[in-house]
Design a protein around this motif. Structure first.
Motif, PDB file in Angstrom:
ATOM      1  N   ALA A   1       1.051  -1.172  -0.081  1.00  0.00           N
ATOM      2  CA  ALA A   1       0.269  -0.332  -0.326  1.00  0.00           C
ATOM      3  C   ALA A   1       0.962   1.381   0.410  1.00  0.00           C
ATOM      4  CB  ALA A   1      -0.786  -0.371   1.386  1.00  0.00           C
ATOM      5  N   ARG A   2       2.303   1.586   0.447  1.00  0.00           N
ATOM      6  CA  ARG A   2       3.135   2.830   0.459  1.00  0.00           C
ATOM      7  C   ARG A   2       2.432   3.086   1.316  1.00  0.00           C
ATOM      8  NH1 ARG A   2       3.883   1.697  -6.097  1.00  0.00           N
ATOM      9  NH2 ARG A   2       5.549  -0.340  -5.960  1.00  0.00           N
ATOM     10  N   GLY A   3       2.611   3.243   2.438  1.00  0.00           N
ATOM     11  CA  GLY A   3       1.584   4.725   3.188  1.00  0.00           C
ATOM     12  C   GLY A   3       0.126   4.629   3.017  1.00  0.00           C
ATOM     13  N   GLU A   4      -0.629   4.059   2.545  1.00  0.00           N
ATOM     14  CA  GLU A   4      -1.832   4.027   2.039  1.00  0.00           C
ATOM     15  C   GLU A   4      -2.084   3.347   3.306  1.00  0.00           C
ATOM     16  OE1 GLU A   4      -4.289   5.364  -0.916  1.00  0.00           O
ATOM     17  OE2 GLU A   4      -2.532   4.487  -2.527  1.00  0.00           O
ATOM     18  N   GLU A   5      -3.559   3.757   4.298  1.00  0.00           N
ATOM     19  CA  GLU A   5      -4.272   2.975   5.409  1.00  0.00           C
ATOM     20  C   GLU A   5      -5.006   1.890   4.663  1.00  0.00           C
ATOM     21  OE1 GLU A   5      -7.914   2.721   8.615  1.00  0.00           O
ATOM     22  OE2 GLU A   5      -7.494   4.519   6.989  1.00  0.00           O
ATOM     23  N   VAL A   6      -4.381   0.470   5.097  1.00  0.00           N
ATOM     24  CA  VAL A   6      -5.335  -0.660   4.024  1.00  0.00           C
ATOM     25  C   VAL A   6      -6.591  -1.055   5.206  1.00  0.00           C
ATOM     26  CG1 VAL A   6      -4.734  -3.289   4.103  1.00  0.00           C
ATOM     27  CG2 VAL A   6      -3.053  -1.651   3.701  1.00  0.00           C
ATOM     28  N   VAL A   7      -7.889  -1.397   4.212  1.00  0.00           N
ATOM     29  CA  VAL A   7      -8.635  -1.480   5.216  1.00  0.00           C
ATOM     30  C   VAL A   7      -9.021  -3.462   4.653  1.00  0.00           C
ATOM     31  CG1 VAL A   7      -9.657   0.504   6.172  1.00  0.00           C
ATOM     32  CG2 VAL A   7     -10.123  -1.048   3.588  1.00  0.00           C
ATOM     33  N   CYS A   8      -9.739  -4.084   5.918  1.00  0.00           N
ATOM     34  CA  CYS A   8      -9.887  -5.413   5.462  1.00  0.00           C
ATOM     35  C   CYS A   8     -11.585  -5.403   5.410  1.00  0.00           C
ATOM     36  CB  CYS A   8      -9.900  -6.111   6.857  1.00  0.00           C
ATOM     37  SG  CYS A   8     -10.155  -8.015   6.028  1.00  0.00           S
ATOM     38  N   ARG A   9     -12.074  -6.495   4.098  1.00  0.00           N
ATOM     39  CA  ARG A   9     -13.457  -6.319   3.794  1.00  0.00           C
ATOM     40  C   ARG A   9     -13.844  -7.984   3.977  1.00  0.00           C
ATOM     41  NH1 ARG A   9     -16.932  -8.170  -0.082  1.00  0.00           N
ATOM     42  NH2 ARG A   9     -19.049  -7.356   0.614  1.00  0.00           N
ATOM     43  N   PRO A  10     -14.211  -8.489   5.236  1.00  0.00           N
ATOM     44  CA  PRO A  10     -15.008  -9.497   5.071  1.00  0.00           C
ATOM     45  C   PRO A  10     -16.211 -10.236   4.564  1.00  0.00           C
ATOM     46  CG  PRO A  10     -15.428  -8.630   6.982  1.00  0.00           C
ATOM     47  CD  PRO A  10     -15.060  -7.590   6.610  1.00  0.00           C
ATOM     48  N   GLU A  11     -16.247 -11.655   4.274  1.00  0.00           N
ATOM     49  CA  GLU A  11     -17.412 -12.303   3.734  1.00  0.00           C
ATOM     50  C   GLU A  11     -17.355 -13.476   4.281  1.00  0.00           C
ATOM     51  OE1 GLU A  11     -19.643 -12.761  -0.217  1.00  0.00           O
ATOM     52  OE2 GLU A  11     -18.027 -11.719  -0.866  1.00  0.00           O
ATOM     53  N   VAL A  12     -18.351 -13.656   4.560  1.00  0.00           N
ATOM     54  CA  VAL A  12     -18.491 -15.023   5.350  1.00  0.00           C
ATOM     55  C   VAL A  12     -19.588 -15.715   4.426  1.00  0.00           C
ATOM     56  CG1 VAL A  12     -20.061 -16.504   7.051  1.00  0.00           C
ATOM     57  CG2 VAL A  12     -18.593 -14.951   7.714  1.00  0.00           C
ATOM     58  N   LEU A  13     -18.437 -16.556   3.908  1.00  0.00           N
ATOM     59  CA  LEU A  13     -18.635 -17.725   2.967  1.00  0.00           C
ATOM     60  C   LEU A  13     -18.838 -19.194   3.789  1.00  0.00           C
ATOM     61  CD1 LEU A  13     -15.962 -16.871   0.090  1.00  0.00           C
ATOM     62  CD2 LEU A  13     -18.253 -16.384   0.524  1.00  0.00           C
ATOM     63  N   GLY A  14     -20.635 -19.521   3.990  1.00  0.00           N
ATOM     64  CA  GLY A  14     -20.546 -20.241   5.225  1.00  0.00           C
ATOM     65  C   GLY A  14     -20.076 -20.563   6.245  1.00  0.00           C
ATOM     66  N   ASP A  15     -19.113 -21.795   6.773  1.00  0.00           N
ATOM     67  CA  ASP A  15     -18.530 -21.816   7.378  1.00  0.00           C
ATOM     68  C   ASP A  15     -17.179 -20.718   6.960  1.00  0.00           C
ATOM     69  OD1 ASP A  15     -17.409 -23.917   6.186  1.00  0.00           O
ATOM     70  OD2 ASP A  15     -17.033 -25.571   8.018  1.00  0.00           O
ATOM     71  N   ALA A  16     -16.378 -20.603   6.175  1.00  0.00           N
ATOM     72  CA  ALA A  16     -14.900 -20.320   5.712  1.00  0.00           C
ATOM     73  C   ALA A  16     -15.190 -18.506   6.020  1.00  0.00           C
ATOM     74  CB  ALA A  16     -14.856 -21.010   4.658  1.00  0.00           C
ATOM     75  N   LEU A  17     -14.424 -17.561   5.961  1.00  0.00           N
ATOM     76  CA  LEU A  17     -13.915 -16.480   5.693  1.00  0.00           C
ATOM     77  C   LEU A  17     -13.549 -15.679   4.369  1.00  0.00           C
ATOM     78  CD1 LEU A  17     -15.488 -13.836   7.248  1.00  0.00           C
ATOM     79  CD2 LEU A  17     -13.171 -14.141   8.731  1.00  0.00           C
ATOM     80  N   GLU A  18     -13.920 -14.738   3.651  1.00  0.00           N
ATOM     81  CA  GLU A  18     -12.623 -14.524   2.652  1.00  0.00           C
ATOM     82  C   GLU A  18     -12.788 -12.842   3.395  1.00  0.00           C
ATOM     83  OE1 GLU A  18     -13.051 -13.876  -1.835  1.00  0.00           O
ATOM     84  OE2 GLU A  18     -14.273 -12.834  -1.401  1.00  0.00           O
ATOM     85  N   LEU A  19     -11.035 -13.059   2.999  1.00  0.00           N
ATOM     86  CA  LEU A  19     -10.400 -11.324   3.760  1.00  0.00           C
ATOM     87  C   LEU A  19      -9.928 -10.918   2.620  1.00  0.00           C
ATOM     88  CD1 LEU A  19      -8.685 -11.712   7.444  1.00  0.00           C
ATOM     89  CD2 LEU A  19     -11.072 -11.411   6.564  1.00  0.00           C
ATOM     90  N   SER A  20     -10.742  -9.814   2.198  1.00  0.00           N
ATOM     91  CA  SER A  20     -10.145  -8.161   1.293  1.00  0.00           C
ATOM     92  C   SER A  20      -9.469  -7.394   1.216  1.00  0.00           C
ATOM     93  CB  SER A  20     -11.294  -8.506   0.114  1.00  0.00           C
ATOM     94  OG  SER A  20     -11.462  -9.173  -0.306  1.00  0.00           O
ATOM     95  N   LEU A  21      -8.541  -7.323   1.170  1.00  0.00           N
ATOM     96  CA  LEU A  21      -7.748  -5.537   1.961  1.00  0.00           C
ATOM     97  C   LEU A  21      -7.617  -4.748   0.335  1.00  0.00           C
ATOM     98  CD1 LEU A  21      -4.462  -8.205   3.294  1.00  0.00           C
ATOM     99  CD2 LEU A  21      -6.708  -6.676   4.246  1.00  0.00           C
ATOM    100  N   TYR A  22      -8.075  -3.586   0.689  1.00  0.00           N
ATOM    101  CA  TYR A  22      -8.178  -2.475   0.113  1.00  0.00           C
ATOM    102  C   TYR A  22      -6.818  -1.414   0.631  1.00  0.00           C
ATOM    103  CZ  TYR A  22     -11.583  -5.060  -2.115  1.00  0.00           C
ATOM    104  OH  TYR A  22     -12.538  -6.296  -2.981  1.00  0.00           O
ATOM    105  N   THR A  23      -6.861  -0.855   0.241  1.00  0.00           N
ATOM    106  CA  THR A  23      -6.540   0.865   0.504  1.00  0.00           C
ATOM    107  C   THR A  23      -7.326   1.475   0.894  1.00  0.00           C
ATOM    108  OG1 THR A  23      -6.063   1.997  -1.633  1.00  0.00           O
ATOM    109  CG2 THR A  23      -4.119   0.858  -0.909  1.00  0.00           C
TER     110      THR A  23
END
Length: 449
Positions: free
Chosen positions: A387-409
């Protein structure tokens, strides 16, 4: 008069018997008979009580015991007794913390001449012989001799001797031995027979910080103290502002001693200024630093009542009900803090030198109990590099009993994603976002949408 002399003689004999095992003691003197009767109903007459106190002070001071004196005050005592059980033991426990006397003022309050202050040890300019003495005491595991010499070197600000001792032990026994000596010196530097009660220490509260909005450090310290989590014998005053664990880890023993002296003087420590809050949040941890004053002074009236010193607590003694209650209260306070501060996790109050170890234990325990939490933290750290200094945020998504974590600036640029199956998650998928808020800001929607 014979009865008076008998009481004085018995008290002096007891003082001579226990003095070698005491470092300090608190004595109470009474300005008038009414005050004596208020604090100690049924005690001997005023002249006898104060004569005993003077004789005990002289006998103990002759053995090198530091004398603390409080001049009894009826109003202060009555305020302190409000809400407490009125028993002889509770009455003896009163300490007028704001007005204790030590040194020459203490002896003047008793009507005595103060003994001459002990002369500090003289050290030659050459550091080599003194460093050898320090290493001899350390390697012989002579804790008393080592601590006495270390305290004298810290008071004399002989960093040259401490540095030479560390180099010598590293050359003789390796880096691990040098690290052990440095840890021992840091522990000696952070606590000393100083302050209003005769014992003060630099302590710290490491906190896992949320990436989004680190809480106000001063407010958290005040909240902890106000929650009544500490024993009555301990007083902690936290500094405002977060300190960096990295800065704490780089402190020398002499710098730690200067911090202790600054805190005792009510000053901000020049050796440990506040850290940058945003940087600390990105690193994941901040530290509250404070002064801890120990008011568990030996009280002469307790010794006289028992006819001896109280027994030392057993090292492996079981947790007392009071300790268990305080631990439970701390857990409740930590849970409430986690909720109100959006994911921060206070660890435990530890000596300043143990900050790194406390954080490492927390990370190890979290890793052992929560499986992939460390993996998620490393995943976020790699994204921060991208991210080179930009703030990183996380968008989680529940997929049944699993979890997807997507990271964005925070501006909406996609960085990376990972999917964890239910058997790899630290908790049920829907609860994981609350856990990871300690080190990354969690968002509900994709940034920019």
């Amino acid at each position: 008069m014979p009865e008076n002399e008998d009481r004085v003689g018995q008290a002096v004999a007891l003082a001579q018997d226990v003095g070698e095992d005491l470092d300090s003691v608190l004595l109470t003197t009474y300005p008038d008979a009414e005050t004596l009767d208020t604090l100690r109903p049924g005690a001997p007459d005023l002249a006898t009580v104060n004569a005993v106190t003077r004789a005990v002070a002289q006998a103990l001071a002759a053995q090198g015991v530091e004398i603390f004196v409080q001049v009894a005050d009826r109003a202060a005592f009555r305020r302190w007794m409000q809400g407490r059980e009125d028993t002889p033991a509770m009455r003896r426990a009163w300490i007028d913390r704001g007005r204790l006397l030590r040194g020459a003022p203490a002896f003047r309050a008793l009507g005595l001449e103060a003994p001459p202050a002990p002369r500090p040890p003289g050290f030659g300019k050459a550091p080599g012989p003194i460093a050898d003495r320090l290493l001899t005491a350390f390697e012989a595991e002579d804790g008393g001799a080592f601590d006495d010499l270390a305290q004298a070197l810290l008071a004399a600000e002989r960093q040259d001797v401490l540095d030479l001792a560390l180099r010598k032990i590293a050359a003789r026994h390796g880096d691990e031995a040098a690290e052990e000596l440095e840890d021992t010196l840091l522990a000696a530097a952070e606590a000393a027979r100083l302050g209003p009660s005769g014992w003060a220490q630099v302590v710290a509260l490491p906190v896992a910080l949320p990436a989004a909005r680190p809480p106000d450090a001063g407010a958290m310290g005040e909240s902890l103290v106000a929650a009544g989590l500490l024993p009555d014998s301990l007083e902690v005053r936290f500094l405002p502002g977060w300190r960096s664990p990295d800065a704490v880890a780089e402190l020398s023993p002499l710098a730690v001693r200067r911090i202790l002296l600054d805190l005792l003087a009510g000053a901000e420590p020049a050796d440990l200024p506040p850290g940058d809050t945003d940087q600390l949040a990105q690193r994941g941890f901040g530290v509250l630093v404070g002064l801890q004053v120990d008011w568990s002074l030996p009280i002469w009236d307790d010794i006289a009542e028992a006819g001896d010193l109280p027994p030392e607590p057993e090292e492996d003694a079981a947790e007392t009900p009071e300790e268990a209650q305080r631990a439970e209260m701390f857990d409740r306070w930590r849970g409430a803090t986690f909720e109100t501060c959006e994911g921060c996790v206070p660890l435990a109050i530890v000596p300043l030198s143990e900050v790194d170890a406390e954080i490492a234990d927390f990370m190890e325990e979290a890793g052992g109990q929560t499986g992939s939490l460390t993996e998620i933290r490393d995943f976020v750290a790699m994204a921060r590099d991208e991210a080179r200094g930009e703030e990183v945020v996380c968008r989680p998504e529940v997929l049944g009993d699993a979890l997807e974590l997507s990271l964005y600036t925070a501006g909406g640029r996609f960085l990376d994603s990972m999917t964890l199956s239910g058997d790899r998650l630290p908790a049920p998928a829907e609860e994981v976002p609350r856990l990871i808020e300690a080190f990354v800001r969690v968002v509900r929607d994709t940034p920019g949408n």
